[in-house]
Motif scaffolding. Structure first.
Motif, PDB file in Angstrom:
ATOM      1  N   GLU A  56       0.856  -1.188   0.000  1.00 53.29           N
ATOM      2  CA  GLU A  56       0.000   0.000   0.000  1.00 53.29           C
ATOM      3  C   GLU A  56       0.889   1.233   0.000  1.00 53.29           C
ATOM      4  O   GLU A  56       1.969   1.219   0.590  1.00 53.29           O
ATOM      5  CB  GLU A  56      -0.901   0.003   1.236  1.00 53.29           C
ATOM      6  CG  GLU A  56      -1.945   1.104   1.241  1.00 53.29           C
ATOM      7  CD  GLU A  56      -2.875   1.023   2.448  1.00 53.29           C
ATOM      8  OE1 GLU A  56      -2.654   0.182   3.343  1.00 53.29           O
ATOM      9  OE2 GLU A  56      -3.829   1.813   2.480  1.00 53.29           O
ATOM     10  N   LYS A  57       0.436   2.300  -0.641  1.00 57.14           N
ATOM     11  CA  LYS A  57       1.178   3.555  -0.590  1.00 57.14           C
ATOM     12  C   LYS A  57       0.210   4.715  -0.516  1.00 57.14           C
ATOM     13  O   LYS A  57      -0.923   4.630  -0.973  1.00 57.14           O
ATOM     14  CB  LYS A  57       2.108   3.704  -1.790  1.00 57.14           C
ATOM     15  CG  LYS A  57       1.414   3.674  -3.129  1.00 57.14           C
ATOM     16  CD  LYS A  57       2.439   3.727  -4.248  1.00 57.14           C
ATOM     17  CE  LYS A  57       1.725   3.701  -5.598  1.00 57.14           C
ATOM     18  NZ  LYS A  57       2.693   3.752  -6.732  1.00 57.14           N
ATOM     19  N   SER A  58       0.678   5.809   0.062  1.00 54.22           N
ATOM     20  CA  SER A  58      -0.170   6.996   0.199  1.00 54.22           C
ATOM     21  C   SER A  58       0.028   7.896  -1.016  1.00 54.22           C
ATOM     22  O   SER A  58       0.918   7.671  -1.846  1.00 54.22           O
ATOM     23  CB  SER A  58       0.194   7.754   1.480  1.00 54.22           C
ATOM     24  OG  SER A  58       1.459   8.369   1.333  1.00 54.22           O
ATOM     25  N   GLU A  59      -0.798   8.969  -1.051  1.00 52.59           N
ATOM     26  CA  GLU A  59      -0.674   9.919  -2.160  1.00 52.59           C
ATOM     27  C   GLU A  59       0.663  10.643  -2.129  1.00 52.59           C
ATOM     28  O   GLU A  59       1.128  11.146  -3.138  1.00 52.59           O
ATOM     29  CB  GLU A  59      -1.722  11.018  -2.147  1.00 52.59           C
ATOM     30  CG  GLU A  59      -3.097  10.869  -1.629  1.00 52.59           C
ATOM     31  CD  GLU A  59      -3.297  10.495  -0.215  1.00 52.59           C
ATOM     32  OE1 GLU A  59      -3.415   9.284   0.018  1.00 52.59           O
ATOM     33  OE2 GLU A  59      -3.340  11.395   0.659  1.00 52.59           O
TER      34      GLU A  59
ATOM     35  N   GLY B  94     -10.065  -4.813   3.156  1.00 53.00           N
ATOM     36  CA  GLY B  94     -10.119  -3.890   2.029  1.00 53.00           C
ATOM     37  C   GLY B  94      -8.740  -3.704   1.450  1.00 53.00           C
ATOM     38  O   GLY B  94      -8.001  -4.656   1.248  1.00 53.00           O
ATOM     39  N   THR B  95      -8.370  -2.459   1.227  1.00 52.71           N
ATOM     40  CA  THR B  95      -7.076  -2.185   0.623  1.00 52.71           C
ATOM     41  C   THR B  95      -6.025  -1.831   1.667  1.00 52.71           C
ATOM     42  O   THR B  95      -4.938  -1.387   1.324  1.00 52.71           O
ATOM     43  CB  THR B  95      -7.182  -1.025  -0.381  1.00 52.71           C
ATOM     44  OG1 THR B  95      -7.709   0.115   0.308  1.00 52.71           O
ATOM     45  CG2 THR B  95      -8.086  -1.391  -1.536  1.00 52.71           C
ATOM     46  N   SER B  96      -6.383  -2.002   2.936  1.00 47.79           N
ATOM     47  CA  SER B  96      -5.432  -1.620   3.978  1.00 47.79           C
ATOM     48  C   SER B  96      -4.553  -2.782   4.349  1.00 47.79           C
ATOM     49  O   SER B  96      -5.001  -3.923   4.390  1.00 47.79           O
ATOM     50  CB  SER B  96      -6.196  -1.138   5.205  1.00 47.79           C
ATOM     51  OG  SER B  96      -5.302  -0.868   6.243  1.00 47.79           O
ATOM     52  N   TYR B  97      -3.310  -2.509   4.617  1.00 51.56           N
ATOM     53  CA  TYR B  97      -2.373  -3.551   5.011  1.00 51.56           C
ATOM     54  C   TYR B  97      -1.690  -3.176   6.317  1.00 51.56           C
ATOM     55  O   TYR B  97      -0.491  -3.324   6.479  1.00 51.56           O
ATOM     56  CB  TYR B  97      -1.349  -3.769   3.899  1.00 51.56           C
ATOM     57  CG  TYR B  97      -1.947  -4.400   2.673  1.00 51.56           C
ATOM     58  CD1 TYR B  97      -2.587  -3.615   1.716  1.00 51.56           C
ATOM     59  CD2 TYR B  97      -1.913  -5.771   2.490  1.00 51.56           C
ATOM     60  CE1 TYR B  97      -3.155  -4.190   0.603  1.00 51.56           C
ATOM     61  CE2 TYR B  97      -2.470  -6.352   1.369  1.00 51.56           C
ATOM     62  CZ  TYR B  97      -3.092  -5.552   0.431  1.00 51.56           C
ATOM     63  OH  TYR B  97      -3.651  -6.121  -0.676  1.00 51.56           O
ATOM     64  N   GLY B  98      -2.491  -2.684   7.240  1.00 46.53           N
ATOM     65  CA  GLY B  98      -1.974  -2.407   8.568  1.00 46.53           C
ATOM     66  C   GLY B  98      -1.410  -1.019   8.750  1.00 46.53           C
ATOM     67  O   GLY B  98      -0.835  -0.730   9.785  1.00 46.53           O
TER      68      GLY B  98
END
Lengths: 113, 112
Positions: A56-59, B94-98
């Protein structure tokens, strides 16, 4: 007790230069994170990494940023062309489980001039 | 999107007094809440997580889903409790990975 380590503790660089921030997570941890904190602001999530890929990555984490786990111990954050607004404290964290507690390194203070 | 709010930037109490650091969150799902502490010149350390329902260094925190709060409490503050305290939220699924979403932090000062 094992701890997350980060190097360097401080880095000063010129705008437009590349920097690499290094982290050694706790050895049996599988989930890795980078956060940053601009002075006076919240700690912000940048990116999470698992199984040798970004999960996952932020904006904030745009094309100027990249992460890598080049060997079995290091976890790096590269900023290709630094901007003034990249000046911040950068924290690495690791976790044994995906939603487990995260353990933080001491941080690298980056100053872009 | 999730959000964590710590309404007090600064909190001062005297040694032996009760202390409560407020944390409110917004998230439509089922969150995991944490308190992290940062003592002077030290790293962020996990203090508490709601799922373990334990007391660490005399601190407790209860997740109140109705009020969407996770306030940190200690009945008798000690000078060594002086630090920056961060409330943080993690979401499952969902799309969260902690990833952790942090509040602004509260600086607690305990006076002798």
């Amino acid at each position: 007790e094992p701890e997350v380590t980060q190097t360097p503790s401080h880095q000063v660089t010129q705008m437009g230069q590349e920097v690499i921030l290094r982290c050694v997570p706790i050895s049996n941890h599988l989930y890795f994170y980078w956060y940053r904190q601009i002075l006076g602001q919240k700690v912000e999530f940048l990116v999470s990494f698992y199984n040798n890929e970004i999960s996952e990555k932020s904006e904030i984490f745009d094309d100027q940023f990249s992460v890598e786990r080049p060997d079995g111990s290091n976890f790096t954050l590269k900023i290709r062309s630094t901007k003034l607004e990249d000046s911040a404290m950068y924290f690495c964290a690791s976790s044994e489980a995906e939603y487990g507690p995260q353990y933080f390194g001491p941080g690298t203070r980056l100053l872009v001039l | 999107a999730q959000r964590v709010t710590q309404p007090e930037k600064l909190l001062s109490v005297f040694k032996g007094a009760p202390v409560e650091l407020k944390c409110n969150y917004s998230y439509s799902g089922s969150p995991e809440l944490f308190w992290y502490v940062q003592y002077s010149r030290q790293r962020l350390q996990l203090l508490l997580r709601h799922i373990s329902r334990e007391s660490i260094k005399g601190f407790t925190a209860d997740l109140n889903k109705g009020e969407t709060s996770f306030h940190l409490k200690k009945p008798f503050a000690q000078e060594e409790d002086s630090a920056m305290y961060y409330c943080a939220l993690s979401t499952r699924g969902g799309t969260s990975y902690g990833k952790l979403t942090f509040g602004q932090g509260t600086i607690l000062t305990v006076h002798p």
